[in-house]
Design an enzyme around this catalytic site. Sequence first.
Site: not given
Length: 388
Positions: A123-124, A127, A130-131, A155, A244, A341, A364
Amino acid sequence: MALDPDTRDQLIAGIRRFVDEQLIPREPEVAETDAIPADVVEGMREMGLFGLSIPEEYGGLGLTMEEEVLVGFEIGRAAPAFRSMFATNVGIGSQGIVIDGTDEQKAKYLPGLASGEIIGSFALTEPDVGSDAGSVRTTARRDGAHYVLNGTKRFITNAPHAGLFTVMARTDPEKKGAAGVSAFAVESGTPGLSVGKPEKKMGQQGAHVADVIFQDCRVPASALIGGVEGQGFKTAMKVLDKGRLGIAAACTGLAERMIDDMVAYATERKQFGRAIADFQLIQAMFADSKAEAMATRALVLDAARRRDAGEDVSMAAACAKMFASEMVGRVADRNVQVHGGNGYIREYRAEQLFRDARLYRIYEGTTQIQQTIIAKALVADARERLGG
């Protein structure tokens, strides 16, 4: 300790069979129901997938980073939701404790994480965070023998299933940026902790993300990972470097699977009286995809081996994650194009994998964040060499 070659090869072969026989055939079901079947999760537990990176003394397999990415290449061939079910236990949901946890924290949580009895979650993100991970606003105020957490995380992968959250929270409001952030191991069910409803996403159905809300959530001081305040951001960065590489490996596996899919389809699909695989413009898409996938595999393996050798791989991990996630997006697009298609029709899976692959360039650390990490490292190295 690295596995002997025969044992490693048997492990990889077993996982490949599991992917081919148990995971890929269940992809339509997962996409339709937005859930990983219980028997599949149990199969993952039996194979030890939840404990790939956790030391053997705590019930895990204790794989090296190279071995872990070799497994990632295989697991990555299936829809990403399957990997997501156990990947938090392998990476960001456990490694903070593995790397920086106290002996007591390791003994308390790692066996359950390794077996899959406990689902870990990291949990990092918030709202408005983020970055810019150093701007965490969730607070952890010391109150005697406890900390009181307040804030919202957004998220958060596997939040609806998690038994344990690694939570980044600000313990020192006077220190701006990363210096005032600490990491906590917070158990689900702790009063004051609640989980929002799962988000409806563009892709990766079956992998659930949700808000995690802390309202005067009291945790014992022993929940502070490592027992030291102000180390949370450093812990997070160590965990993300490893994560990563795991994502880069998964991107590689997914790209290799889609190459197989597009070539098989083109070999059978006929236009103008012959297989479309015979047309040079189609073949160019095969060639570009294969070359990029091979380059990515080599890049990821090199970075993994460097990490196993004890090198600082922050830049290498950023390079691998950036290159792999951008590469798999291109391959996913070509896969749809080759299918024509039919690539837009759910039955053929190309459209689902296209949507699934898109997230890899975001979580991440976005591509742009990886570019920043790489560039800053290059500039710092140049200044050190030039004495500036």
